[in-house]
Design a protein around this motif. Structure first.
Motif, PDB file in Angstrom:
ATOM      1  N   HIS A  75      28.465 114.059 -21.363  1.00  0.00           N
ATOM      2  CA  HIS A  75      28.307 115.504 -21.533  1.00  0.00           C
ATOM      3  C   HIS A  75      29.188 115.973 -22.681  1.00  0.00           C
ATOM      4  O   HIS A  75      30.398 115.815 -22.659  1.00  0.00           O
ATOM      5  N   THR A  76      28.584 116.526 -23.722  1.00  0.00           N
ATOM      6  CA  THR A  76      29.318 117.060 -24.857  1.00  0.00           C
ATOM      7  C   THR A  76      29.535 118.552 -24.645  1.00  0.00           C
ATOM      8  O   THR A  76      28.570 119.304 -24.457  1.00  0.00           O
ATOM      9  N   LEU A  77      30.779 118.973 -24.699  1.00  0.00           N
ATOM     10  CA  LEU A  77      31.078 120.378 -24.449  1.00  0.00           C
ATOM     11  C   LEU A  77      30.784 121.237 -25.665  1.00  0.00           C
ATOM     12  O   LEU A  77      29.950 122.134 -25.618  1.00  0.00           O
ATOM     13  N   GLU A  78      31.460 120.975 -26.762  1.00  0.00           N
ATOM     14  CA  GLU A  78      31.273 121.788 -27.963  1.00  0.00           C
ATOM     15  C   GLU A  78      31.933 121.095 -29.136  1.00  0.00           C
ATOM     16  O   GLU A  78      32.589 120.057 -28.991  1.00  0.00           O
ATOM     17  N   SER A  79      31.764 121.670 -30.308  1.00  0.00           N
ATOM     18  CA  SER A  79      32.461 121.188 -31.493  1.00  0.00           C
ATOM     19  C   SER A  79      33.503 122.222 -31.893  1.00  0.00           C
ATOM     20  O   SER A  79      33.264 123.424 -31.801  1.00  0.00           O
ATOM     21  N   VAL A  80      34.672 121.739 -32.315  1.00  0.00           N
ATOM     22  CA  VAL A  80      35.770 122.643 -32.671  1.00  0.00           C
ATOM     23  C   VAL A  80      36.213 122.349 -34.092  1.00  0.00           C
ATOM     24  O   VAL A  80      36.092 121.220 -34.594  1.00  0.00           O
TER      25      VAL A  80
ATOM     26  N   GLN B   9      44.389 123.824 -32.759  1.00  0.00           N
ATOM     27  CA  GLN B   9      44.920 124.436 -31.546  1.00  0.00           C
ATOM     28  C   GLN B   9      43.974 124.249 -30.372  1.00  0.00           C
ATOM     29  O   GLN B   9      44.385 123.851 -29.274  1.00  0.00           O
ATOM     30  N   LYS B  10      42.699 124.523 -30.593  1.00  0.00           N
ATOM     31  CA  LYS B  10      41.704 124.328 -29.542  1.00  0.00           C
ATOM     32  C   LYS B  10      41.538 122.849 -29.236  1.00  0.00           C
ATOM     33  O   LYS B  10      41.345 122.460 -28.070  1.00  0.00           O
ATOM     34  N   LEU B  11      41.620 122.019 -30.249  1.00  0.00           N
ATOM     35  CA  LEU B  11      41.463 120.570 -30.060  1.00  0.00           C
ATOM     36  C   LEU B  11      42.568 120.020 -29.155  1.00  0.00           C
ATOM     37  O   LEU B  11      42.314 119.210 -28.262  1.00  0.00           O
TER      38      LEU B  11
ATOM     39  N   SER C 254      37.958 113.930 -24.459  1.00  0.00           N
ATOM     40  CA  SER C 254      38.086 113.029 -25.600  1.00  0.00           C
ATOM     41  C   SER C 254      37.579 113.735 -26.847  1.00  0.00           C
ATOM     42  O   SER C 254      36.598 114.483 -26.790  1.00  0.00           O
ATOM     43  N   ILE C 255      38.247 113.479 -27.967  1.00  0.00           N
ATOM     44  CA  ILE C 255      37.906 114.137 -29.227  1.00  0.00           C
ATOM     45  C   ILE C 255      37.354 113.092 -30.192  1.00  0.00           C
ATOM     46  O   ILE C 255      38.013 112.090 -30.495  1.00  0.00           O
ATOM     47  N   LEU C 256      36.131 113.326 -30.665  1.00  0.00           N
ATOM     48  CA  LEU C 256      35.478 112.431 -31.612  1.00  0.00           C
ATOM     49  C   LEU C 256      35.587 113.027 -33.009  1.00  0.00           C
ATOM     50  O   LEU C 256      35.087 114.128 -33.267  1.00  0.00           O
TER      51      LEU C 256
ATOM     52  N   LYS D  15      33.698 114.915 -41.924  1.00  0.00           N
ATOM     53  CA  LYS D  15      33.320 116.088 -41.151  1.00  0.00           C
ATOM     54  C   LYS D  15      34.550 116.967 -40.902  1.00  0.00           C
ATOM     55  O   LYS D  15      35.647 116.462 -40.635  1.00  0.00           O
ATOM     56  N   THR D  16      34.364 118.273 -40.973  1.00  0.00           N
ATOM     57  CA  THR D  16      35.459 119.217 -40.754  1.00  0.00           C
ATOM     58  C   THR D  16      35.395 119.844 -39.363  1.00  0.00           C
ATOM     59  O   THR D  16      35.904 120.944 -39.142  1.00  0.00           O
ATOM     60  N   GLU D  17      34.743 119.169 -38.460  1.00  0.00           N
ATOM     61  CA  GLU D  17      34.722 119.621 -37.069  1.00  0.00           C
ATOM     62  C   GLU D  17      34.798 118.400 -36.154  1.00  0.00           C
ATOM     63  O   GLU D  17      34.367 117.312 -36.519  1.00  0.00           O
ATOM     64  N   ALA D  18      35.382 118.611 -34.976  1.00  0.00           N
ATOM     65  CA  ALA D  18      35.537 117.538 -33.997  1.00  0.00           C
ATOM     66  C   ALA D  18      34.618 117.802 -32.819  1.00  0.00           C
ATOM     67  O   ALA D  18      34.381 118.955 -32.447  1.00  0.00           O
ATOM     68  N   ILE D  19      34.106 116.723 -32.235  1.00  0.00           N
ATOM     69  CA  ILE D  19      33.204 116.832 -31.090  1.00  0.00           C
ATOM     70  C   ILE D  19      33.999 116.566 -29.813  1.00  0.00           C
ATOM     71  O   ILE D  19      34.692 115.553 -29.707  1.00  0.00           O
ATOM     72  N   VAL D  20      33.888 117.479 -28.865  1.00  0.00           N
ATOM     73  CA  VAL D  20      34.609 117.372 -27.598  1.00  0.00           C
ATOM     74  C   VAL D  20      33.698 116.721 -26.571  1.00  0.00           C
ATOM     75  O   VAL D  20      32.583 117.203 -26.317  1.00  0.00           O
ATOM     76  N   CYS D  21      34.143 115.633 -25.962  1.00  0.00           N
ATOM     77  CA  CYS D  21      33.362 114.896 -24.965  1.00  0.00           C
ATOM     78  C   CYS D  21      34.012 115.038 -23.589  1.00  0.00           C
ATOM     79  O   CYS D  21      35.228 114.867 -23.442  1.00  0.00           O
TER      80      CYS D  21
END
Length: 514
Positions: free
Chosen positions: A108-113, A117-119, A128-130, A135-141
């Protein structure tokens, strides 16, 4: 003078709030909201700098797709907060496999940040942070996994008849147990994070068309207004949102039983669940509900009424019996039957202390034994409590330090306090017993009556989120008297308790009296 006092208190609170907001701001400045960099190593270095050199903070580098022309990536997570099986099978293995061979991901992927601070907040919550090169955004798993206790029978609220399920320390499990019993689309769950450092999740539960809006709003505002570093148990919240801090009587009920929570939600009350504790809070609370049990509604009304009457007698015994003994033996021996006076005098012939000192010695000894039996391991605790009481009581009588009737009175008092279903309410009675004994030793029955009048005035003035604590006695609600000391049959209780002002007062929509 009153206006000056209020202005001074308001000024003091304003200064306290300003200091707290400055402290909160400094705490948040520790994690600057810098953007995610397109360079992988720069992001990893920034995360490690912000979170310190923690051995459980891992960063696993890999390549998405074929190794020859794939995209570099890194997965950052706390090893102690995540499900490793999910990470290995459903993230790393999935992303490293060829595109044509990939199945639908089971993560389940929550959102991209885009901000650190949010990360960092997501990392501390067990996500987990991908991070992907360029890329200038991280994917939250969603990979969080906490160790938790299984659903067990409540230890503090054991019943003969009723559910054996109790809350555990998991907030999601608690909500699940409530929704399993209450399949109402009007059930609302509000999430609030409390604690500047712990950020403890707290859920407020209520039924929208039953709970009064002003009560829900007041409870929500009080919880949001809590200013503290951390919340480790629901007792923190209970102490910070109650109306009267100095009252010995609990104004919010704590329970481990989901069926009790559902029953109170159906009366128009609000439940508060806190992550990390099996105790849910119920508000508003009135005096009588602390002396009622969930089992009262599972048995027939005649049996339940008799048990409630026994609890009421036990309450009076636990509060008044030592004080009455002191008053009668010291000030009013003419009110005792002559044969009993002779027996009491014979037993006290070798006692070197006045009756009030004798009672204090025995009561304090029993409190020490009770506390020791609670703190000892399970198999040893009850044994020490029973053996200790027998040995100490028998030895004290043989030594002539206390009279035999005093041992009987203290034993009855202790047993009476155990009949109270609520632990916090029983402690309040145990606390009040000592000043009541002092007044009985100083003024006799007049001291007892004076103390009871003071307690009655205090209880009548006490409120829980705007609800008078002594309802349905003060003020009087005649319909609610059907579920007071005696419990009426269900077909007589077709309406919800009127003192809680539920928008929908009807509990039973079928007609006909039986």
């Amino acid at each position: 003078m009153s206006g000056f006092w209020q202005a001074w208190k308001h000024r003091k609170q304003t200064l306290r709030d300003q200091a707290w907001h400055q402290r909160s701001k400094k705490s948040m400045d520790k994690v600057p909201d810098i953007p995610v960099s397109p360079e992988l190593e720069a992001n990893v270095t920034t995360i490690q700098r912000l979170l310190g050199s923690s051995d459980d903070l891992l960063s696993r580098h890999f390549v998405i797709g074929p190794k020859e022309n794939g995209q570099k990536a890194v997965l950052v997570y706390f090893d102690t907060l995540v499900d490793k099986k999910v990470i290995d099978q459903f993230i790393l293995e999935y992303l490293a496999s060829p595109l044509d061979d990939r199945e639908r991901p089971a993560i389940h992927t929550l959102e991209s940040v885009r901000g650190m601070q949010k990360l960092v907040e997501y990392l501390l919550a067990g996500m987990s942070i991908l991070l992907i090169e360029g890329k200038t955004e991280a994917i939250v798993c969603g990979t969080f996994h906490y160790a938790k206790r299984s659903i067990e029978e409540p230890q503090s609220e054991a019943l003969i008849r009723g559910s054996r399920e109790g809350f555990n320390e998991s907030l999601s499990d608690g909500i699940s147990l409530i929704r399993k019993r209450l399949k109402d689309p009007a059930l609302r769950v509000r999430l609030i994070q409390v604690g500047e450092r712990t950020k403890t999740p707290v859920n407020i539960l209520f039924i929208e068309d039953l709970a009064p809006e002003d009560v829900v709003r007041e409870i929500t505002n009080r919880i949001k207004g809590i200013q503290i570093d951390g919340i480790l148990e629901s007792g923190y919240i209970e102490q910070m949102i109650q109306d009267n801090t100095w009252s010995p009587f609990p104004q919010i009920q704590a329970t481990e039983r989901p069926d009790k929570v559902v029953a109170h939600l159906l009366e128009g009350k609000v439940a508060i669940l806190t992550e990390g504790t099996p105790f849910a809070l119920i508000a508003p609370a009135i005096f009588t509900q602390f002396y009622q049990s969930a089992e009262d509604y599972y048995e027939r009304f005649l049996i339940s009424s008799m048990i409630r009457l026994i609890r009421t007698i036990s309450l009076l015994v636990a509060l008044l019996l030592p004080s009455l003994y002191i008053a009668f033996s010291s000030f009013h021996p003419e009110m005792i039957p002559s044969r009993l006076v002779i027996a009491m005098s014979a037993g006290r012939s070798t006692v070197p202390f006045p009756s009030v000192v004798e009672a204090f010695l025995m009561e304090i000894t029993m409190e020490i034994l009770r506390e020791a039996s609670i703190r000892l391991p399970g198999p040893i605790g009850p044994t020490i409590g029973i053996v200790g009481a027998l040995v100490v009581g028998q030895a004290a009588v043989q030594a002539g330090l206390v009279s035999p009737i005093m041992v009987i009175i203290v034993a009855l008092t202790t047993i009476g306090s155990f009949a109270t279903p609520s632990y916090s309410a029983a402690i309040a009675i145990r606390m009040l017993r000592f000043p009541l004994m002092i007044l009985a030793g100083a003024f006799g029955l007049y001291g007892i009556m004076l103390f009871l009048i003071i307690i009655s005035i205090h209880l009548s003035a006490l409120k829980s989120f705007g609800i008078p604590y002594m309802t349905p006695i003060s003020p009087v609600y005649l319909k609610s008297m059907r579920d007071f000391i005696f419990r009426a049959p269900f077909f007589w209780m077709k309406e919800r308790p009127e003192m809680f002002n539920p928008p929908d007062p009807s509990r039973q929509n079928w007609g006909g009296d039986k």
